[in-house]
Each structure stands twice: as C-alpha cells, then as structure tokens.
Write an enzyme that holds these catalytic residues in place. Sequence first.
Site, short mmCIF file in Angstrom:
data_model
loop_
_atom_site.label_atom_id
_atom_site.label_comp_id
_atom_site.label_asym_id
_atom_site.label_seq_id
_atom_site.Cartn_x
_atom_site.Cartn_y
_atom_site.Cartn_z
CB THR B 241 -0.93 0.02 1.23
OG1 THR B 241 -0.13 -0.10 2.42
CG2 THR B 241 -1.93 -1.11 1.20
CE1 TYR B 244 -2.19 3.11 -2.41
CE2 TYR B 244 -3.51 1.83 -0.89
CZ TYR B 244 -2.84 1.95 -2.10
OH TYR B 244 -2.83 0.90 -2.97
CD GLU B 396 11.16 -1.44 14.90
OE1 GLU B 396 12.09 -0.67 14.62
OE2 GLU B 396 11.36 -2.65 15.20
CD GLU B 397 12.09 -6.06 15.93
OE1 GLU B 397 12.80 -5.82 14.95
OE2 GLU B 397 12.44 -5.82 17.11
CD GLU B 405 0.91 1.06 6.02
OE1 GLU B 405 -0.07 1.45 5.39
OE2 GLU B 405 2.08 1.10 5.53
CD GLU B 408 1.81 5.07 4.01
OE1 GLU B 408 2.76 5.22 3.25
OE2 GLU B 408 1.09 4.04 4.00
N GLY B 489 19.14 5.73 11.17
CA GLY B 489 18.70 4.51 11.83
C GLY B 489 17.28 4.15 11.47
CB SER B 596 27.32 30.76 -7.60
OG SER B 596 27.14 31.51 -6.41
CG ASP B 635 0.47 27.25 15.68
OD1 ASP B 635 0.55 26.31 16.50
OD2 ASP B 635 -0.62 27.72 15.30
CG HIS B 658 13.30 16.22 7.17
ND1 HIS B 658 14.33 17.13 7.07
CD2 HIS B 658 12.60 16.57 8.27
CE1 HIS B 658 14.25 17.97 8.09
NE2 HIS B 658 13.20 17.66 8.83
#
Lengths: 722, 722
Positions: B241, B244, B396-397, B405, B408, B489, B596, B635, B658
């Site tokens: 998926t 999403y 997680e493993e 998910e 998402e 990581g 430059s 904010d 990122h």
Amino acid sequence: MAARKYLILATICGLLVSVLAQEDWAAQLRDEMDPARIEKFLRILTEKPHMAGTQGGYELAEYVRRTWENQGLDSAHIDPYDVLLSYPDPDKPSYVALLDGSGNEIFRCSAGEPQLDVDPPFNMSGVVPPFGAYSPSGVVERDLVYVNYARTEDFNTLKDEGISVEGKIAIARYGKGARGRKLRRAQDRGAVGMIVYSDPKEVVGTGRGSDRMYPYGWYAPGTAVQRGHFLYGVGEGEPLTPGYPATDYAYRIDQSDSDQLPTIPVHVIGYNDAKELLRHMGGPLVPSSWKGWEGLLDIDYRLGPEMEGPASKVRLDVNVQTEVRTIHNVVGIIRGREEPDRYVILGNHRDAWTFGAVDPNSGTACLLEITRALGEMMRRGWRPRRTLMFVSWDAEEHGMHGSYEWIEEFGKIMSDRAVAYLNVDNAVRDDYTLRARATPSLKPLLKEAAKMVPWPTADDGDTLYEVWSKRSPETNATDSPPKIDLPAGASDYVPFVKRLGVPILDIAMVHRYIITYPNFPLYHTAYETFHLQKTYIDPEFKFHRLMSQLWGELALSLAESWILPIDASEYAGTVQGMYDWLVDGYGTKFEESAISLDALQSAVANFSQAAVMFEEELSSLENNTDPLVARMYNDQLMQMEQAFINPQGILYQKFSRHTILSSGLWNTETFPALGDAVRRMGSDWTDPGKEDKLKELKQELSIITFFIQSAANSLAKPATPV
Amino acid sequence: MAARKYLILATICGLLVSVLAQEDWAAQLRDEMDPARIEKFLRILTEKPHMAGTQGGYELAEYVRRTWENQGLDSAHIDPYDVLLSYPDPDKPSYVALLDGSGNEIFRCSAGEPQLDVDPPFNMSGVVPPFGAYSPSGVVERDLVYVNYARTEDFNTLKDEGISVEGKIAIARYGKGARGRKLRRAQDRGAVGMIVYSDPKEVVGTGRGSDRMYPYGWYAPGTAVQRGHFLYGVGEGEPLTPGYPATDYAYRIDQSDSDQLPTIPVHVIGYNDAKELLRHMGGPLVPSSWKGWEGLLDIDYRLGPEMEGPASKVRLDVNVQTEVRTIHNVVGIIRGREEPDRYVILGNHRDAWTFGAVDPNSGTACLLEITRALGEMMRRGWRPRRTLMFVSWDAEEHGMHGSYEWIEEFGKIMSDRAVAYLNVDNAVRDDYTLRARATPSLKPLLKEAAKMVPWPTADDGDTLYEVWSKRSPETNATDSPPKIDLPAGASDYVPFVKRLGVPILDIAMVHRYIITYPNFPLYHTAYETFHLQKTYIDPEFKFHRLMSQLWGELALSLAESWILPIDASEYAGTVQGMYDWLVDGYGTKFEESAISLDALQSAVANFSQAAVMFEEELSSLENNTDPLVARMYNDQLMQMEQAFINPQGILYQKFSRHTILSSGLWNTETFPALGDAVRRMGSDWTDPGKEDKLKELKQELSIITFFIQSAANSLAKPATPV
C-alpha cells in the site's frame, strides 16, 4: 474567584463590543465604496499596455505598491520571480498567407488590430501584436484541415471522414477548451502547424440584444484577435522550475525537457482573415454543427485538406521568442489584531495582454478601492481580527506564473495560515448576473454576503442575492439557487485550491449567456479599453461598486468572525453528490466487476456525520469566549479542506493534488482521479486486456476512500479516538 | 479599565500557579517511578513470544489497552492495519546444508536455538525459528562466496580479486548496514541466494569486560541467531500500500509490483553453523580486515567460490511465506487542558521477534510505568496543558509497518497537531551511557531534561547529564557534549521525521562500545529473555527507572511549557554544519565548475538570522500571557521543521521527504539529496559524460536552497514581508 469572574465579564464585554463594532465596520466598508474613485483607478490602470515582463507591467506594479503604501496599509512590497515568458519577435512579424501554385502570396492576414477612433482615445503603439504565446518559431507551407474546436471528438469525426492532420496545418476555432489542449491534440496527431481564430459565433451576437460591434458596441469586429498562451498544462506552474519557485537562484531545466511547451508553430487570427482562409478550402463539407455563424462567415465550411484555386497552400510564418524575465507580484498587508498569523487573501492579476480594462483591471480597480476604504477605516481605529493580504499577481496571462511561483515559494506558510483566498479576475464583464466559483465550504458565505449587497438598478430585486438567484438558478436539483460552480477553470485561485487545499472563491459580473459563451467578445484583444468599460459595460461603475462591496464583505466576514464561515456540511453534500453521480452512472459496472463501493459509501457517510457532529458541537459552544477553543475549531475547518490534498498528486497529474476539486482529464462530475479511471475502462469492463486499468481503478477507489475518511477525521474532536 | 486590569492580574496569577504546579508535577512524576513495578510490567510483557500478526501479539495489545484503561487514561483504543507480514513455513523448516560431490548432506545447520535452563525459565515452544523475513521460498545448490559485510566497497574488492557472486550463494556477516541493503546488493550482482551470520566479532567480546556467554553472561553463544526483515527500503511503509494506509478496504498492489521485496532466498545462522560453512570454503584468503574474531572462528577465511573437500556445494532451502494479517497499534490518550489539539506523542513498539526483554519491551515496561504514574497524578487533579498520546506500535520488526501505516492514515492531523514524537525502542540494553538521536531542535531540551534525572549508582556523576557527558563526549568540535546523533537509523520515529517533519527524539541506555557495535549481542535471538534483563543487564531496574524518568520529563516539558522547548538556533547550527562540510569537501569542485554556492550560503545565513530574531522576539515577550500569542510562536516552531518537507520526496526517494534529515543513499554529512548528487559526480566533474548528473546537481542545489529559505520564512514574523 472574584478575579476570575471579572475576567469572564471583561472578555464577554470585549467580545460584545467587537461583535457590534464588526457589524458597524462592514456597513462602513460598503458605504465607503465610491464608483467615481473606481473609475479613476481603472482609467490609470488602463492608460498603457502592461503585459508581464514589460516596462509597462513593471510601472504598474510600482503604481499598485505605492498606492497601497499611500493608502495606509501596514506594508506593501514586491515579490519578484524570473519566469519563462513569450513575446513576438519585434523585427519579424508573424503572419499567415495564402499561396498560389507558384508559391506567390495571394493573401496575407493582417499584422495587427487597427487603431480605432474612440473617446477616451487609446494609443496602440505599445500594444503587442496578436500571437500565440510559447509557440516555437518556424515557417511551414502546407494544406489546411479544419478541426472545429480541436476536441478529441472533433478529431474522431475527422478520422471517420478519412481526413488526417498529419503533415498539415490545422485550423481551429476558439471555444470549448483551453488553447494549449487544442494545440497538443493537433500536435499529437502529427499536425505541423496550427491556426486558431475567433468565429463570429463566439464573439458576435451572443445574446446581448441589439448591441453592435466595437467601437459602436460590445461585440468583436472581424479585425479583433484573441491573444493567449499555448502551454499544455493548466496549473503546472512556470515550465522551467517544476515544483519549486522561480527565484533568481533557481535551477532551470532545459526548455526541451519541459512537457509544457508546444513544439509546432501556432498563430491566432480574427474572423475577417479566417474567412479568407476558410473560403479557399476544399474537401468535404463540414458537419452542420461545425459551422460558425454564417451571418458573417457566409461561406461553405469545408474540411480540407485540398485548397481551392487560386490558393494552393497556406504559409504559416511564426516568429515568437521565449525569454526568462522578471515578473512582479505586489503584496499589501493589513496585520491582524488578535490572529496576525491567519491570512485572508484577496487576489487579482494585474498583467494584461493589452489594456486590460475588463481582464483583469476591472478587478484591480475594485481591489484598490477596497484597500482605500480599509485604509480609511484604519485611520478611524479599525483593524481586523485576522490579517488581510492583498496580492496583485503578474503573468497570469502567460499561465498563472505569478500566483503559482508565489504558492511554490510560500506554500508551507500558506497551507498553515491561509484561511481563504478570494479571487477576482475580470470583475465586470457585463451587468447581468454574478458568476461564482467556490470550494463547497465557502458557498454559504458567498450567498450570505450577497444578501448584504444592494443591487444598483431598478431590476429583478433589491439585493445582489435576489437578482443573482433569479438570473442564475441552480440547474442541479439538489442545490438551492443561485448557482455556484466548483473551481474548475483557470485563474490565480487554481494553485491555492489544487496545490494547497486553501478554500477559494472567484466572482465576476457577467452577461446573460455565460454558460454558452464563457468569454466576452473582446477578450484578449486590443479593444479591451477603458472606452469599452465606460461606454458599453458599466458607464457609472455601479457594478464595479457592487463587486467591491461583495468582495469586501466576504473579506471582512472571514477576517473578523469568531468562528470561520466555512461550512463542513455543504462540503459533505458535494462529496455525497459526487458519490451519487458515480453510483448512478456506474454502480452496475462496479457490481458486475465485483468491486465493492461499501468502503467509499461509509467514508462519505462518515464525513457527513462528522460534519453534523462538528456543527452540533460548535452550536453548543455559542457562548464560549476562550480564544484557544475558537482557534481549535477554526483550525479544524482549515484542516478539512487540506485533508483532501494528496502530496503525490492525483492520477496522471503530479502537481494537481486536490482529490476532490482537481480537474480530471475527463471532467466527470465525480472524484476526478476515480472518474478518470472509470472513463478509461470504456464500456466493457470485462475485457481481459483491461486488467491493468481495472487495477488502477481499484487503487483509485481505495485512495479516494482514504482521503474522504481523512477529512472526516479532521473534523472529529481532537484527542479522541477516530 | 478596571475589568481589564483584573483580567491581566488574574491571567498572571493563573500562570504563576500553573508554573509552580508544573515544577511540582514534574518532580512528582520522577518520584512516582517505581523499579519494582517496571520489573513486574517487563515480566508480564515477556512471558510469551509476541511477534506481529500472532495470537501472542494480539493478546499483548489487549493487555496494553486494558492496562491504560485501568490506569485512568482518558481513552485507550486499537488502530488495526492489514499488512503484508512474513513467517517461516511451520511444516517445512528452512535450512542450510553442505553437500558432498554426490549431493549427500555432510552437514546441516541447526533448525533453531536450543532451550536453555535459566531462572526464571522461558518456554521456547512459541518461539519462531530463525528466518529471513520476506525471503522468497526456494532451494538453490551452489558455491559460496564470502562477501564480508556485503557493502558496495566489499563487492568492489571482490571484483578486483576477479570473484563474482553471479550464480552463487553469497555469505555475509551482520554489521555495517541494513539486512535488506546487503541482500539487494548481492541480488543486483546476480547472486541466487544469501546467508547472513553473526560473527563473534559482533556478538562476543565487544568490550563488556569479563562477561560470558548466555546463559552465563551477556554475550551470544554460537547457537544464537539474529532474525530480521530483508525488505529493501528503510522507510517506504508497508510494501503493498505505497503512500496510503493499509486499512481493511485498501487496494493492495501485486507483490511482484513492489520494489521492496527480495527476489532471492536468504537465511540467517549463528556462528557455530557459520564456522562449518566457512571452513569448507576454498579460493583466495580474505583481506585481513574481512576476518571475524579468530578467537572463536579459528579458521582460514577464504573468498570462495570453490568449496574444499569433502564439501562440494551448499544447499539453501528456504521456506518462508508472506501473508496479509492484522496488526494492532494501541493508542492511549490524556486529553490536554488548554490545547487538546496539540499532541506530544510517546511511542514504543510492542512486537518482538521472540520475548523482547530488551527489544522493545524494556521500553514498553517504562511506557506503562509512565502512564501508571500519570494516571496517579490525574487522580490528584493533574492534567497537561497539551494532549499526551501514548502509542504501542506493532510490526516494527517487520519494517515499521505499524508506525508507517498510522502516519499514512493520520498524516494530515499529525503534521498539524503533533508537537513532538518521543521514541524509545530498546530502553535498556546496558547500563553504561545514554545513546540519543534527535532532530536538532530538540537537542537542548534533551540535555536539560537529563539534568533533572538522578544517576542511580555511585559513578561518574550525580545526574544522567553528568555521566552521559563524560561517557559520550561529542566528537564533532563544534557541538558541546554529550553526543546526540541526528535521526538516522530505523525505528518508529522514522515516519514522523521523514514523512511529516515532526520533531523527534529516540533514547536508549547502552553499552560502552555502541559506536563500534550498534547492537547488543543477543539482539533478535531467542535469548532476549526476562532472565537476561534481570540477571545481566539491569537486575534492580534502576536504569529502567532512569529511562522512565527521562522520558517522562521530556514529555511533561513539551506538554506543559508555555513556549515549546524547540530550539531554532540549534537547528540553524546543524544546517550551517552541513553547509560547511559541503564547502570543505567540495567547495573547489563547485568553483571549478562555475557553480555558485552564494544562494545556498545566503539561505543558511538567513535561517540563522531568522532563528536569532525569532528568539529575541520570544525573550522580549517573557511576560506576555496572551495564549494566542504563545500559540502563534509555538506554531511557528512546529512549522520550522515542516518547512523542510518536500512533498515530492528527495532525490531518488519518493517517500523520504525531509530535505535535511532524510538519509541520502551515500550517508554524507551534508544535505542528503545534494550530498548524493555530489557523490554521483565522482572525482572528475569536467567529464562531458556527466552533463546530466551535473544538471541534477545544480537542480538539487537550488532545491535545498529553497527549502532552507523556506524554513527561514517560517520563523519570520507572520504578516510581514519576508
């Protein structure tokens, strides 16, 4: 405890005062609007041509900036971008000619529009000759094929007739779709050049009674030519900086790597010249619906490609250059009192192909009058709760470059802070009714605001709302009048809604037959002059005042309200309508293919339910005076629209991100990507060759389901399980 | 006026009370942490294996949910997803065997890890045998090539030796990189199978003094095997998926269309079995740095591919199945008092390959103790200013599926509302020092929080901060100790930072040689038991308490502070460091290519300047008690991190968004995409064949410049020109 009571009392008193004051200010703003001043602004704005990237354009930017500074806004500055623009070669005019069998010219189209004697006069010297912006240069001498509106169905009809544009020059009439799409379709089918002309059917006799041709009336003479850009995409942003702003330091891809630029030359002409070309065409007669207005083009329309004697070929000689030049958005700001970090943005483009007395400077004149009035109010002590931002965009005509690049540069800030974007492009094209586009959540606000605006003539009603409701009834049975469209089309609101998910609306005063003829006759011609407005459209500037009043009313409502006038239930209704359209049209197909619509149906229902619950909570909150509580609900209203944004873009449209309000390639009345996927399936969903398309359809179904559920989640009470 | 004065007074009093109260509550939280209770939690959590998608996993999810409910959180619920998981075939064990010339097995690797007699005992019956998750099934009988860590440079070395893995089985040792990357490199080079083993160099004698092998100590016996997943990407989300959430209605792409799944079989073994394989290998001797620990693997390491008699081939027989099963994230909520729509999120995964007494349930035990303590405080009248959210992730493993998910599904809400995400995976691996990763803006907070936490033994200092500073000095001269890494990581913080730009931190108590040996010896083996923690790592659960105290302190600071403890200047310092690294390493190359760096330099300087000005404004604001003013600044602090998010993803990494903190493919110490582009240029930038790469480099330069400028803009005073 005493202190706390005082605190509550003080806050309530403050609020009451501000509520009372708010109503007062709104009335003051309406009253302040002055037709004479708007007329004066328009006269200044339309003195000289001010195409993007020209000296005239820059001077007008400086004029707007200075005006805002003098009017007393907190700040006014210019945000420049260096974008790819397009101009005719000043030394080598483009033209279309008819050649005889020996290659001699027997007819040459006019090089420009003639000067006309009007009062006030205008000076043609700075007017750019008619051209197709972003056309490559080139000379081709070929046969001509008439392709009607150059829609896909038109090319299909030609194919049925056994006629191809391959290796030919296509001639199309304006109307029923964007220039760039017409050209791309011809180009994709092997045409080597294109001519686009204004048929009298589009620009004369479009229902405005006994009116006559300019300079004696509102209609286009045969010498008038519509300019415009031929970029493929509507809404991809400036071609050389895809996805990032065209700042001075930006890397620019090669023009050959852009998928936006046309590769075959194109030129635009008026109907006098078109008549000469068309009447020399041979081949079969066109289908009757392909004919223009025979009253003025009294010829046999033929498909080509053979020419009839003495004509043998058409020469298309195009000399158009692209160049990276600086454009200038002007931004004026009135800083908000309590919530300076919430922006209500009023925008209008300033660049015009010629004088811009309708497109766009009727809007600019209104904008300058609004800022003048607000400046007055600031001197009387007023300041809005939220920040008001005014933007005068550049290079909209070249493809919305000013607004797109600005949105690319300030996208993150705007998606966090922009409450709504209120666009006016052509403020006054005519005086019949209002044409409005809006994200669903702003429709109720627009109707309420229209109730506050007096109708300026003795007519169908006392307020704009009454007249508008009568003259623009909603054709869709589920909505109440007046008609408000979803934001399709192309003006500077597009990047706000499709890239960021900021609620938008777009308003204009238009003529009676706007549905059939979306443009006005002199659109993008040299004759969009002050004289046109003053003599034939809005001599007393009453409708400019009306537009200023409406635009101002909307701005104040959004800037001053304690809870934002954004309507979640209205949105839910739109989404429900899209779902219903899908089920009505394709429910059986889905069923036959064993694809369940249950999850989508649930998501649609959840969104409706979330909207109802949200609004119930809001109404139970009526006496709450905690600004953080209001902010929380307001933030949710902003998040609702943004929840529909898919950062990866929708199917086949990387930079069009709104899963509800983007325009699908097929313009269905349902969710755009799913609608496209459905249309791609054709009529036989069981065809084994369509397996990949069926997978795509299923994936799009689950993606839209997710985004609607996501919007429902955004309305759920924060910090509770959803 | 009187009312207004009272209002101000009342607000100030309220604030003072809340400030005093806040300190009070923080101390109460620290004091409340009880080692005995943490021990009890850990004992329950580690009773049975609880791999994702199993009954044991689900039961533990329910346990966590019930526990939070009973502890008095406002709500506790399960967010399920249906994700692609991977398990060994229960009826057909996978194995590796040595065959002689006639195809007879002369050695077969052990089928699993043996039961050991320890107190408290553990029941091996439910433990999944060692396997490579997401391996396809298959049998291959081929020669073996030793590929060291299976890094790119290792394959280059082999190439220099004239040895190829094409058509061979590659055998690699664990360490220096992710499993999935090792496998992909072998696969891309034509290997038909892979074996990965734990060399004693990684899992024995890694500097913990005289310690012995489990069950007599902390080190891995030769029978212990590290399990793990072999998906290619770290951070692409669940394979079927893409982009999403894996909800029940989600469309799943075909496994063959996923670019995440390996296509050659892989198996994992311990060093006893590895020794048998390696010692039968022929071919040239390996470079000396490729050898493992000869103390235990006292053999000649050879590259292969020929086997030495009596061995002739290796058989790899892998039987692993993928299956979509339901996983269960548990979410507990304490609703914020003033700002319920601002979330401070504490997360830890719950699923373990076996018992998880270190990874991850040392963290889960701490999390449950924090919620217990906060539940107590709620009964005493406490409630945080902002919402606290606790998440126990599943799967997680298998590749961070639970957190990915969830991000998402709730991405829009979280990017608007999440203040920070505080991750603890392995809370206590050892008792030497703290290992921390953080987005730059949270580094100062982490240091301050560590000052509040007492060090539990007579040691190098009185507080965690003192000991940590001594034991983990910053090697980078520009930063002050203790060392805090950027978030590279792989744990559940990844989607928060790389997808959304939410500030994160990740903390663990680790051993002395963490830099050299990032894992602990029994990582992902059957011996990660309660006995291991209780006997060899943290017998008195003092360090679990310390971790609970630190994690709690961080959470309260973020949830209670008037102005968020997010540090813009620290961020600017990191960005400056990345710029400096680029100039130091490649400044000359840029100059020689006439590219430059001025615009980038300006953007970096503008960001620093914006941070300074922002902080000056903040400090001039010290006595401001307007909650909307505080909210505005807060904010902006949240927006700063998100300004770095490129919705289109960074170069070659569609879902890693990122622009500063994503991991580039080359792991440079500069901006990841630009760093990758620079590395792709190689040493000769003037090579005409590199023109396209050079264009890419220029484009990446302008993109990163834009995003840094964008972050600077987010810190500028709202509603002013930037």
